[in-house]
Design a protein around this motif. Structure first.
Motif, mmCIF file in Angstrom:
data_model
loop_
_atom_site.group_PDB
_atom_site.id
_atom_site.type_symbol
_atom_site.label_atom_id
_atom_site.label_comp_id
_atom_site.label_asym_id
_atom_site.label_seq_id
_atom_site.Cartn_x
_atom_site.Cartn_y
_atom_site.Cartn_z
ATOM 1 N N MET A 1 -44.858 -72.731 12.429
ATOM 2 C CA MET A 1 -43.259 -72.674 12.322
ATOM 3 C C MET A 1 -43.172 -74.081 11.749
ATOM 4 O O MET A 1 -42.789 -75.152 11.493
ATOM 5 C CB MET A 1 -43.315 -73.599 14.233
ATOM 6 N N GLN A 46 -36.972 -71.874 12.260
ATOM 7 C CA GLN A 46 -35.755 -71.795 13.835
ATOM 8 C C GLN A 46 -35.910 -72.981 14.066
ATOM 9 O O GLN A 46 -36.965 -74.066 14.326
ATOM 10 C CB GLN A 46 -37.200 -70.774 15.063
ATOM 11 N N PRO A 47 -34.468 -73.841 14.528
ATOM 12 C CA PRO A 47 -35.324 -75.182 14.915
ATOM 13 C C PRO A 47 -35.551 -75.270 16.049
ATOM 14 O O PRO A 47 -35.699 -74.888 16.790
ATOM 15 C CB PRO A 47 -33.247 -75.134 14.804
ATOM 16 N N ASN A 48 -36.124 -76.607 15.596
ATOM 17 C CA ASN A 48 -37.148 -77.087 17.514
ATOM 18 C C ASN A 48 -36.054 -77.038 18.068
ATOM 19 O O ASN A 48 -35.098 -78.865 17.948
ATOM 20 C CB ASN A 48 -37.750 -78.026 16.944
ATOM 21 N N VAL A 49 -36.092 -77.036 18.737
ATOM 22 C CA VAL A 49 -34.615 -77.318 20.292
ATOM 23 C C VAL A 49 -35.157 -78.655 21.018
ATOM 24 O O VAL A 49 -34.335 -79.402 20.632
ATOM 25 C CB VAL A 49 -34.390 -76.461 21.468
ATOM 26 N N PHE A 50 -36.340 -78.764 21.325
ATOM 27 C CA PHE A 50 -36.617 -80.554 21.552
ATOM 28 C C PHE A 50 -35.687 -81.426 20.457
ATOM 29 O O PHE A 50 -35.574 -82.483 21.424
ATOM 30 C CB PHE A 50 -38.253 -80.854 21.646
ATOM 31 N N ALA A 51 -36.350 -81.413 19.292
ATOM 32 C CA ALA A 51 -35.669 -82.529 18.647
ATOM 33 C C ALA A 51 -34.182 -82.458 18.352
ATOM 34 O O ALA A 51 -33.638 -83.219 18.668
ATOM 35 C CB ALA A 51 -36.453 -81.581 16.875
#
Lengths: 334, 334
Positions: A1, A46-51
């Motif tokens: 990713m 795709q942006p990492n939602v957790f970060a």
DNA sequence: TTGTAGGCGTTATCAG
DNA sequence: CTGATAACGCCTACAA
């Protein structure tokens, strides 16, 4: 990713710039913007939602708790919620409360740990006080299916008194004077309100209230059936029955039939909710509709509006019950 | 909200130790463990799930996509999933596919962005090929309600051919020889399998298949009603009907009644699914049950097992339909 | 058994 | 308008 850093390298800009073009707001040179977008596309970034959540302290999730996921009542509500929540690019975290006070508290705790941005709860066993306490605790909470003064602007509900009135009134309009009522659990406000509506309609029509004509049910088939049996046994000569919800009505129908009577010829029957099965009962059940999906949508809009101060509070909070005429009520020849 | 650092300070240990006592595994001195626990309790500390996910690259969420959240079929499934997922301390991310190929793909993409640890999908419009492609893409995926060879160990499904056989066979056992069938959309494997079961049962009983006796429905009330009307119009003298699902059966019931015939006296009727309304129809519908909740649970267990290599694959993948006898089928006097 | 410190991927602040 | 860089809170080698 792929990560934002890789994108920034490929696009030959800083990560800050990538973040900027992706999140709108701040102005960025057209050339850079395009180069970033190209890199994003190429890498399938795709942006990492957790970060992102860690940095922004926002999850993008809306928590939902209902009594029973599989019940025909709540699934309509969830569907309504989902449609608007997802349209906003947010997601749904669902959990069920199973109508137990302890379990409900647990479900709330469970979801709270997942840090949703807002919570929508349809709780049965939990007290108003607890609800008030919880919603004061930082997390925007909307209460579904209940009206609490202290939380007035966060409650989506339907006027059950009016609904009970409507149902009873319909029977009266059809010439009935002796009307029985199979109530819901008295612990539930909904049930009490519908009963109150029944009484008021009776009163307005100059019919005196007879305690013997109302029995306690449980909002389920069994209670409806048992209640109807008791009613029938009392032999009070009623010509119609208002059941506090469709499921009790279905149970009542069984009991009436078992007693050798017919609906609506011998006894007229009216339900409440208008869940799917109302249409399929025989005779098709005349009932009072609750707009579940719309209420779910309203709840979601309310929850969302609490997040983006933008949306003003033009969300409808109070819904009206509407009478759905089918064939389980007959006019009484006078 | 307290952080792990605050806990560590209050407990006078390092953050690593706090993390250790909270996450089990590694040995920690009893004294420190207690001191940490005390600090946690005192501060009401709750780990930040985002930070945790960022560090571990695990979300603790299971994504679920079904066609329609409010349908009586899928809500049972979701309930089953929820019960086991939550028991594992994980949560549910739900989204609906609305039975549209494009929308389904969108829903998958939507959930995938939220990075659930596994995905459970009940898709209608999506092709097997797409499903295979998606599940190869890193995210453990379990497929509900469909059997795909390439994904054999990740499919939870019910033997619809057997179900169709069971239903038809029941009618045959009751003396019926001329049996009509209201099928589902032929595009759906479920529908085709049930039809195949119907044909096989006929064949096994030495009854020849008559194309004129089967009409296409759509798994909904309207289709069942329309199909029944067509059937009735053909005047083929059938004595019973197998509807591909309960909802079509409900529609068929309406049409039969409108035609002046009675169930089961004139025509016997059997459905499929055993959703809630089957019990409430009049006459109560004899049908073939799909264990939705259990299938949901199995799906969740399968999804979970893909995460913790521990759980062996002792999860049941194939479920059997079971006949539920009620009162819509009569024995034919011969 | 325990502590230190680096890294997870973003956003946001603050100089330029 | 842009680029470093410091958080965000937790986990986990690695070293002690």
């Amino acid at each position: 990713m792929a990560t934002i850093k890789e994108v920034s390298q490929l696009a030959k800009v800083s990560v800050a710039t990538v973040s900027r073009v992706l999140n709108g707001r701040v102005p960025v040179t057209e050339a850079k913007r395009e180069s970033v977008l190209a890199a994003v596309a190429q890498l399938g970034y795709q942006p990492n939602v957790f970060a992102r959540s860690l940095a922004t302290n926002r999850s993008g999730g809306i928590g939902v708790i209902v009594n029973e996921l599989s019940s025909p009542y709540y699934s309509g509500v969830i569907q309504g919620i989902e449609s608007v929540v997802e349209a906003q690019g947010m997601h749904l975290l669902v959990s069920s409360g199973h109508a137990g006070r302890h379990l409900e508290a647990q479900a709330v705790e469970f979801l709270r740990q997942r840090r949703p941005d807002a919570l929508i709860v349809q709780l049965e066993a939990t007290s108003d006080a607890d609800l008030i306490a919880w919603s004061g605790h930082g997390l925007p909470t909307v209460v579904l299916g209940r009206y609490i003064d202290a939380l007035a602007d966060r409650c989506i509900h339907l006027d059950n008194l009016k609904g009970g009135y409507l149902a009873t009134r319909h029977l009266i309009d059809r010439g009935h004077r002796c009307i029985a009522h199979i109530a819901g659990k008295p612990a539930l406000k909904d049930a009490r309100d519908r009963l109150a509506g029944y009484r008021r309609a009776l009163h307005d029509a100059g019919i005196s209230y007879d305690e013997a004509l109302v029995v306690e049910g449980d909002f389920m088939e069994e209670g409806g059936q048992a209640g109807m049996q008791r009613l029938l046994a009392r032999d009070l000569g009623f010509t119609s029955v208002f059941a506090a919800n469709d499921q009790s009505a279905a149970g009542a129908l069984l009991a009436i039939r078992a007693h050798g009577l017919r609906v609506p010829d011998d006894i007229s029957l009216i339900g409440y909710d208008d869940v799917l099965l109302a249409r399929y009962l025989f005779p098709a059940l005349t009932t009072v509709r609750q707009p579940f999906v719309e209420m779910g949508q309203a709840a979601a809009m309310l929850a969302l509006s609490a997040l983006s101060a933008g949306d003003s509070k033009e969300v409808r909070r109070q819904f009206d019950p509407v009478l759905i005429e089918r064939t389980s009520v007959a006019a009484l020849q006078s």
